[in-house]
Scaffold this motif. Sequence first.
Motif, PDB file in Angstrom:
ATOM      1  N   ALA A 263      49.687  24.895   2.821  1.00 55.77           N
ATOM      2  CA  ALA A 263      49.938  23.458   2.736  1.00 55.77           C
ATOM      3  C   ALA A 263      50.927  23.011   3.805  1.00 55.77           C
ATOM      4  CB  ALA A 263      50.459  23.097   1.348  1.00 55.77           C
ATOM      5  N   LEU A 264      51.865  23.863   4.097  1.00 58.15           N
ATOM      6  CA  LEU A 264      52.923  23.525   5.044  1.00 58.15           C
ATOM      7  C   LEU A 264      52.453  23.563   6.498  1.00 58.15           C
ATOM      8  CD1 LEU A 264      56.005  22.989   5.406  1.00 58.15           C
ATOM      9  CD2 LEU A 264      56.309  25.482   5.489  1.00 58.15           C
ATOM     10  N   ALA A 265      51.545  24.490   6.830  1.00 55.72           N
ATOM     11  CA  ALA A 265      51.323  24.727   8.254  1.00 55.72           C
ATOM     12  C   ALA A 265      49.895  25.064   8.670  1.00 55.72           C
ATOM     13  CB  ALA A 265      52.263  25.849   8.721  1.00 55.72           C
ATOM     14  N   VAL A 266      48.896  24.921   7.788  1.00 58.62           N
ATOM     15  CA  VAL A 266      47.531  25.281   8.177  1.00 58.62           C
ATOM     16  C   VAL A 266      46.612  24.069   8.101  1.00 58.62           C
ATOM     17  CG1 VAL A 266      45.498  26.669   7.607  1.00 58.62           C
ATOM     18  CG2 VAL A 266      47.775  27.696   7.490  1.00 58.62           C
ATOM     19  N   ARG A 267      46.029  23.733   9.246  1.00 57.48           N
ATOM     20  CA  ARG A 267      44.989  22.702   9.310  1.00 57.48           C
ATOM     21  C   ARG A 267      43.713  23.261   9.921  1.00 57.48           C
ATOM     22  NH1 ARG A 267      45.472  17.413   6.985  1.00 57.48           N
ATOM     23  NH2 ARG A 267      47.686  16.939   6.820  1.00 57.48           N
ATOM     24  N   SER A 268      43.822  24.429  10.558  1.00 55.33           N
ATOM     25  CA  SER A 268      42.678  25.002  11.256  1.00 55.33           C
ATOM     26  C   SER A 268      42.769  26.521  11.208  1.00 55.33           C
ATOM     27  CB  SER A 268      42.665  24.548  12.720  1.00 55.33           C
ATOM     28  OG  SER A 268      43.795  25.097  13.407  1.00 55.33           O
ATOM     29  N   GLU A 269      41.679  27.179  11.576  1.00 57.16           N
ATOM     30  CA  GLU A 269      41.690  28.640  11.644  1.00 57.16           C
ATOM     31  C   GLU A 269      42.689  29.120  12.690  1.00 57.16           C
ATOM     32  OE1 GLU A 269      37.947  30.553  12.007  1.00 57.16           O
ATOM     33  OE2 GLU A 269      36.994  29.379  10.408  1.00 57.16           O
ATOM     34  N   GLU A 270      42.888  28.344  13.750  1.00 58.02           N
ATOM     35  CA  GLU A 270      43.859  28.717  14.772  1.00 58.02           C
ATOM     36  C   GLU A 270      45.271  28.715  14.198  1.00 58.02           C
ATOM     37  OE1 GLU A 270      41.473  26.453  15.159  1.00 58.02           O
ATOM     38  OE2 GLU A 270      40.171  27.564  16.548  1.00 58.02           O
ATOM     39  N   ASP A 271      45.587  27.749  13.339  1.00 54.60           N
ATOM     40  CA  ASP A 271      46.889  27.726  12.670  1.00 54.60           C
ATOM     41  C   ASP A 271      47.068  28.975  11.822  1.00 54.60           C
ATOM     42  OD1 ASP A 271      47.535  25.235  13.711  1.00 54.60           O
ATOM     43  OD2 ASP A 271      46.803  24.145  11.963  1.00 54.60           O
ATOM     44  N   ALA A 272      46.028  29.321  11.070  1.00 48.86           N
ATOM     45  CA  ALA A 272      46.101  30.484  10.179  1.00 48.86           C
ATOM     46  C   ALA A 272      46.322  31.762  10.984  1.00 48.86           C
ATOM     47  CB  ALA A 272      44.821  30.588   9.349  1.00 48.86           C
ATOM     48  N   GLU A 273      45.614  31.910  12.090  1.00 45.41           N
ATOM     49  CA  GLU A 273      45.745  33.109  12.915  1.00 45.41           C
ATOM     50  C   GLU A 273      47.137  33.184  13.539  1.00 45.41           C
ATOM     51  OE1 GLU A 273      45.235  36.621  14.917  1.00 45.41           O
ATOM     52  OE2 GLU A 273      44.161  35.763  13.203  1.00 45.41           O
ATOM     53  N   ALA A 274      47.651  32.053  13.996  1.00 44.19           N
ATOM     54  CA  ALA A 274      48.986  32.045  14.593  1.00 44.19           C
ATOM     55  C   ALA A 274      50.051  32.423  13.569  1.00 44.19           C
ATOM     56  CB  ALA A 274      49.287  30.663  15.182  1.00 44.19           C
ATOM     57  N   LEU A 275      49.919  31.943  12.352  1.00 45.33           N
ATOM     58  CA  LEU A 275      50.872  32.310  11.303  1.00 45.33           C
ATOM     59  C   LEU A 275      50.746  33.783  10.929  1.00 45.33           C
ATOM     60  CD1 LEU A 275      50.685  29.218   8.941  1.00 45.33           C
ATOM     61  CD2 LEU A 275      52.699  30.002  10.179  1.00 45.33           C
TER      62      LEU A 275
END
Length: 403
Positions: A263-275
């Motif tokens: 909820a805090l930091a994922v809007r896309s698969e790229e966000d998820a991979e970076a985290l």
Amino acid sequence: MNRLLEGRPGLVRVLAALDRDGEEARIVGGAVRDWLIGRGLRSDIDIATTATPDEVTRRALAAGLKAVPTGIEHGTVTLVAEGEPYEVTTLREDVETDGRRARVVFGRSWPHDAQRRDFTMNALYLTRSGELVDFVGGAADAEAGRVRFIGDADLRIREDYLRILRLFRFHAACGRGPLDAEALAAAMRNRGGLSRLSRERVRAETLKLLVAPRAGETLADMQQAGLLEPVLGRPGDVETFARLAQIEVALGLPADAVRRLGALAVRSEEDAEALREGLRLSNAEGARLAALAGPAPTPGMCEKGQKAFVYRMGREAFQDRALIAFARSGAALDDAGWRALTAVAADWPIPVFPLKAADFLALGLTPGPGLGAALKRAEEAWVEAGFPFDREAVAAIARAAAG
């Protein structure tokens, strides 16, 4: 009498072995703090002692206790008594620090041991007889909900830059009112040190912070201070995070660190991979964040569509997406449509696809890619038809998929 000993025969045995014959042992840290502020007894209890690790081990074995050298270079031995682990650490003094780790020597001074700890509320000791020992004013700070560094805040942080995150984590868990001004200013001055920390240590502190009672407002403080983006590697959606935390409470759901991170930091698969990379998340945690990307279920979907969503995504991913979408919608916490949607994954028994390869072999297909494609077409048709189990309906789906 020490009330922390009540109903803990293992702890009684550990202290009886260590707190005698010229050596002292005291309960220290979080267990004392939580007991003092009325949070009850923790399952994990740390013990500080004047005895060296070798002497701790010798006494433990003599008392019939198991001793495991879990951090022997730092003076820590874990003793197991009555099936419960107790982390026992020899009193220490820092000789040299580099912002990530410290070189220590063992000591026998309780005041010196207290001075090397991070926050006043974490430097409280409780003797076997129940006496509270406080060298740094930690009791008053704990009762006031004030997370304050011991001594010079800048020096404490430069000894270990992880203390910046620990400041916010303990404030979210135990604090009341605003952050200690001196501590916050020191954290902001030393923010560059966060980049020197191992990502595994940052991950551990971050996930603990996310599930703390005051996480939402504390993350807002971090963002305002410019300390959230260096941790996440990207801006944080603090508003959605706070709404999700409120929804979890309203629905009686436990706080979930990975969902809250999404909820805090994922809007896309790229966000998820970076985290996943930036926080050294586990494969399972990274996959769960990646599953948040894409369209989310909404109350406007028909029941068949909602169930198809659950079937294709699985319970956990459906609920994660639904709850985060609820948080982003701005709907009231008691909104009936969103509440019903979030209950779908929990209440609906996910059916098992009734067709197998043998059914298509019986229809004349041969093993190979064509068979796999037919199975996939049949499963999609079965989902679209609303998961029928009637024999004729299932047979018709199989024949159509077989071509």
